[in-house]
Design a protein around this motif. Structure first.
Motif: not given
Length: 273
Positions: A251-273
């Motif tokens: 989970s800690v590796a996935l959390a870091d990787f998620y931030v990496y994807l969002v910060a690098s522009g490879a992925f846009d964080d889906p927002r619920f509200f």
């Protein structure tokens, strides 16, 4: 006439005069090597990934998410990147990745953890590789000599791990704010951080040292009902210490990787509200 106690040709370790003279290293017929091999592969994958991310020194913040590998930020070079619990303990002279400062503590806690000791002793050192399988080493001194005697600092790393978990909890709370610091934000990253912090706390509290601190040195549980209930709760978590160790590591590796994807522009964080 053989007595069953003759020295083995490769005398040493389990092959001594006090052990049965069995030539085979084991009599198991199952795939006993699979568990230590998978363990070694899993730990090696995390080591490679965390080393890359720790030295990358980039793409570890995208409002409102900060990578758990880089929090809290203890150098002035990243003090403006996150509104979390920054503490400028290191001035401008600190020129390498901020993650190098903080990862010492959670890694120290995991490296000295009782379960992880078993995991990498078997997976990497083959000491022993599996139950009822002879280890290849001729001598065994346990954790009584340097450097393994340093495993005893685990209880102190536990206190540091509590501080790290507290910091990550604060970071998780901040994921409910948007980039303008307005409360009410919730994105997919928020759920990722929530899942991670729950697993981090569950793994930390399931630690054997925590169990001893909560209920150790008590002669009568009946005189300490609060500590007894806490001890029973920690004991239930302790029964799942292995599963929680792996789940929180992933989970800690996935959390870091998620931030990496969002910060690098490879992925846009889906927002619920």
């Amino acid at each position: 006439m053989a007595t069953g106690t003759e020295p083995h040709p490769n005398s040493g370790g389990v092959h001594t005069g006090t052990r049965a003279a069995i030539d085979a290293n084991h009599l198991r017929t199952d795939r006993w090597w699979l568990a230590p091999a998978v363990t070694a592969a899993g730990l090696l994958a995390f080591i490679v990934y965390s080393t890359w991310r720790a030295f990358a020194d980039t793409n570890y913040y995208s409002a409102p998410y900060v990578s758990p590998f880089y929090s809290p930020c203890l150098a002035d070079r990243c003090a403006t990147m996150h509104s979390g619990p920054n503490a400028d303990l290191f001035g401008s002279w600190w020129g390498i990745s901020p993650a190098i400062i903080i990862l010492i503590f959670p890694l120290g806690f995991r490296l000295t953890c009782y379960y992880y000791r078993k995991a990498y002793y078997r997976g990497f050192w083959a000491s022993p590789p599996a139950c009822a399988v002879a280890e290849p080493h001729k001598k065994y001194s346990g954790e009584t000599r340097f450097p393994l005697i340093l495993q005893n600092v685990h209880r102190y790393f536990f206190y540091a791990a509590l501080l790290v978990a507290g910091t990550l909890t604060y970071d998780t709370v901040l994921t409910f704010r948007d980039e303008n610091h307005h409360w009410g934000h919730m994105g997919l990253g928020t759920l990722v951080f929530l899942a991670n912090i729950v697993l981090i706390w569950a793994y930390t509290l399931s630690c054997h040292s925590c169990r001893h601190i909560v209920g150790g040195k008590l002669k009568h549980f009946s005189k300490h009902p609060v500590r007894y209930k806490a001890w029973k709760f920690v004991g239930k978590l302790n029964n799942r210490h292995m599963q929680l160790a792996w789940a929180s590591l992933i989970s800690v590796a996935l959390a870091d990787f998620y931030v990496y994807l969002v910060a690098s522009g490879a992925f846009d964080d889906p927002r619920f509200f």
